[in-house]
Design a protein around this motif. Sequence first.
Motif, short mmCIF file in Angstrom:
data_model
loop_
_atom_site.label_atom_id
_atom_site.label_comp_id
_atom_site.label_asym_id
_atom_site.label_seq_id
_atom_site.Cartn_x
_atom_site.Cartn_y
_atom_site.Cartn_z
N MET A 92 29.24 47.98 38.14
CA MET A 92 30.39 48.66 38.74
C MET A 92 30.28 48.68 40.26
SD MET A 92 31.00 51.82 36.13
CE MET A 92 32.48 52.45 36.91
N SER A 93 29.06 48.97 40.74
CA SER A 93 28.89 49.06 42.19
C SER A 93 29.10 47.72 42.88
CB SER A 93 27.49 49.60 42.47
OG SER A 93 27.16 49.40 43.80
N PHE A 94 28.46 46.67 42.36
CA PHE A 94 28.61 45.35 42.97
C PHE A 94 30.01 44.79 42.75
CE2 PHE A 94 24.13 45.71 43.42
CZ PHE A 94 23.81 44.90 44.51
N GLY A 95 30.59 45.10 41.58
CA GLY A 95 31.95 44.64 41.31
C GLY A 95 32.93 45.22 42.32
N LEU A 96 32.74 46.51 42.60
CA LEU A 96 33.63 47.18 43.55
C LEU A 96 33.52 46.55 44.93
CD1 LEU A 96 35.56 49.50 43.07
CD2 LEU A 96 33.86 51.05 44.03
N ALA A 97 32.29 46.08 45.28
CA ALA A 97 32.10 45.52 46.62
C ALA A 97 32.60 44.09 46.72
CB ALA A 97 30.62 45.59 46.98
N PHE A 98 32.40 43.30 45.67
CA PHE A 98 32.67 41.86 45.80
C PHE A 98 33.93 41.40 45.08
CE2 PHE A 98 28.08 42.20 46.52
CZ PHE A 98 28.06 41.69 47.83
N ALA A 99 34.35 42.14 44.04
CA ALA A 99 35.57 41.73 43.34
C ALA A 99 36.37 42.98 43.00
CB ALA A 99 35.23 40.94 42.08
N PRO A 100 36.84 43.70 44.04
CA PRO A 100 37.48 45.00 43.78
C PRO A 100 38.66 44.89 42.81
CG PRO A 100 37.89 44.24 46.02
CD PRO A 100 36.84 43.37 45.45
N GLN A 101 39.28 43.71 42.79
CA GLN A 101 40.44 43.56 41.91
C GLN A 101 40.02 43.68 40.44
OE1 GLN A 101 42.57 39.88 42.17
NE2 GLN A 101 44.46 40.86 41.58
N TYR A 102 38.77 43.31 40.15
CA TYR A 102 38.36 43.29 38.75
C TYR A 102 37.21 44.25 38.48
CZ TYR A 102 41.38 39.32 38.69
OH TYR A 102 42.49 38.54 38.81
N SER A 103 37.04 45.26 39.36
CA SER A 103 35.85 46.11 39.22
C SER A 103 35.77 46.77 37.85
CB SER A 103 35.88 47.18 40.31
OG SER A 103 37.07 47.93 40.20
N TYR A 104 36.90 47.24 37.35
CA TYR A 104 36.90 47.92 36.07
C TYR A 104 36.81 46.92 34.92
CZ TYR A 104 38.25 51.37 32.58
OH TYR A 104 38.27 52.20 31.49
N PHE A 105 37.44 45.78 35.14
CA PHE A 105 37.46 44.75 34.11
C PHE A 105 36.06 44.18 33.87
CE2 PHE A 105 38.26 40.23 33.05
CZ PHE A 105 38.87 40.45 31.83
N LEU A 106 35.26 44.08 34.95
CA LEU A 106 33.94 43.44 34.87
C LEU A 106 32.99 44.13 33.89
CD1 LEU A 106 33.11 42.50 38.55
CD2 LEU A 106 33.38 40.96 36.63
N ILE A 107 33.13 45.48 33.77
CA ILE A 107 32.17 46.17 32.91
C ILE A 107 32.31 45.77 31.45
CG2 ILE A 107 31.99 48.18 34.42
CD1 ILE A 107 33.64 49.60 32.15
N PHE A 108 33.42 45.12 31.11
CA PHE A 108 33.59 44.72 29.71
C PHE A 108 32.86 43.42 29.40
CE2 PHE A 108 37.30 47.43 30.46
CZ PHE A 108 37.09 48.34 29.45
N ILE A 109 32.41 42.73 30.45
CA ILE A 109 31.73 41.45 30.20
C ILE A 109 30.41 41.66 29.46
CG2 ILE A 109 30.63 39.47 31.34
CD1 ILE A 109 32.97 39.56 33.32
N PRO A 110 29.54 42.60 29.94
CA PRO A 110 28.34 42.84 29.13
C PRO A 110 28.67 43.29 27.71
CG PRO A 110 28.52 44.44 30.90
CD PRO A 110 29.51 43.38 31.18
N MET A 111 29.76 44.05 27.58
CA MET A 111 30.14 44.49 26.24
C MET A 111 30.48 43.31 25.34
SD MET A 111 33.30 46.84 25.00
CE MET A 111 34.38 45.42 24.80
N ALA A 112 31.28 42.37 25.89
CA ALA A 112 31.65 41.21 25.09
C ALA A 112 30.41 40.39 24.73
CB ALA A 112 32.65 40.35 25.87
#
Lengths: 286, 332
Positions: A251-271
């Motif tokens: 979440m932290s790195f996502g917010l810094a580098f891909a803010p558009q997908y910060s929330y979406f990114l956390i689902f990748i480990p889930m998948a």
Amino acid sequence: MELKYIILILNGLTQSAILFVLGSGLTLAFGLMRVVNLSHGAFYMLGGYLGWSVVKATGNWPLALLVGGLSIALLGFLFEKTMLGRVRGNDLPETLLTVALSMIIADVCLVFWARTAITLNVPQYLNPTITILGVTYPGFRYLMMVISILIAVSLWFILYKTNLGKAVRAGVDDRETVSALGININKIYTSVFMLSGLLAGLAGVLGGSYLQLSPGGDTTILTLSLVVIIVGGMGSLLGAVISSLILGQIMSFGLAFAPQYSYFLIFIPMALVLALRPQGLFGRQI
Amino acid sequence: MSRFRINPVKVTFYVIAAIFLILLPYYVSQYTVTTFIRIIYFGFLSLSMGFLIGQGGMISLTQTAFFGLSGYIIGIFGVERGLMFPWPDLMAIGAVAIMAFLFGMIAMGTHRIVFLMITLAFGQVCWAFAAQNTTILRGWSGIRGIRPFVIYGINFNEYQNFYWASLILFALGIFILWRISKSPFGLALNGIRENPRRMAAIGYPVYWIRVVAFLIAAVYAGLGGILAAYNTGIIMPTTIQLSRTIWVLLTVILGGASFFFGPIVGTFVAVWLDVLISGVTERYNLVLGVVFLIIVLFSPTGIIGIFDQMRNDKKFNSIINFFSPKKEKPNS
């Protein structure tokens, strides 16, 4: 440049602290009772709002933490005693009841609290600026990490060093046998659900001081906690620790580098976990 | 041929209901007709979730995402790329089917509560993507200006025409789903609901039957989404947020999940309750939440179940069995 990454890692750890407190509550209740408490997000929000009111009235943040946690524990107790207990053992009505409760709490929150985003005021003495090895970071976030570690240690202590914990762990494996041995499994269910509510309430006050509380935020929080326990393995405390550490950094790195997908990114480990190891990192087959 | 036995009371009831619905635009206001259109597209969505719950014993919280996906496809290809009917609509259904197939393949390895959690997470993935993607899906503001087409000189922008088209589609959809649930496939699905392990033991491809059921249900949600997009003219992330999904789940439980028409009755009641209550109080969700609690605690078979019970007072068994799988029946 290096400093930036250290700050990001620290932000991630702060995020992990909240995720762990949230996820551990949910995973405890699920592990023993096989109930997914879908009002966990609403519990969080209500705890946060109550804490906000306490801070506003008294300015006493530790009191807010106490009130937020204990009142949600009480709510959990009442809900478990009066409603959840009536449909014990039928997992779907149990889940539906928690859905109904979350609808009610979310709407009641709209009556009593602001419709805009609010944040709990943290007093200055809890939020000094701390500089360690040249890295300056708000002290309150360190405090959150410490609180979260304390919670993790006490949960570990309760689960592995007390009689209640023994009964809980035995109940996870085989509830019929536990109750046949003369242990009042209903009391254990109630205690665990209270504990889960307590954790959600605490997380609400912590999260409300670090992030913000807003109407509709309960579903986001619920989703985050579900992802934590899906990744970590349902019912596993260690799993909740590890997965909240991983997700916090994402979440932290996502917010810094891909803010558009910060929330979406956390689902990748889930998948990934669902595809490769459906029971979660530290879960067992259900 | 007991399947074709005709019950005169029932037939009369259905004929009167059909006439009432077909002639609706002639004697009620535009607002009432629009409310019925809402009931129809949410009815599709509710039917989709109800089919999975009632026939397959799977509580899927991804259905609203399929509902929204087809709306987004209509928005992207119908409004922004300017494709003509029926291409955006076919593409919408195709996209829904493909996504349902992929999701189904992942989720069908799990059962019951875990399935519920995973489908909830899937729904939230789609919501997060829709809310945060600004380049294609336009983020929070969504895609506006979706309009129905003029086909063979019939202008579906007129609400009467749109209502009749929706009604025909809905009737057709209900009939097909009814036949599916009575077909050998539907009965196999019922068997899986009761006991997946035993069905696997006697040679049914349990996994694939569940995937196909998921796909069928998703297509129904997609159809509802197309109608909704045309009717409201806008598709945005709030269309697929979790509270909407929970609302749909409520309509299914409210009407009676174990009855084929339960979801439709539930949608009808919930939508009209919304219309009636919104004039009195803002606390619609509070009222619904309390109703939900009461239904789950005291009448798990829903509204149809209450009537059914009053009519022949026999033990309401099917949903009770479904809700309490731990208690094995004595003869099994």
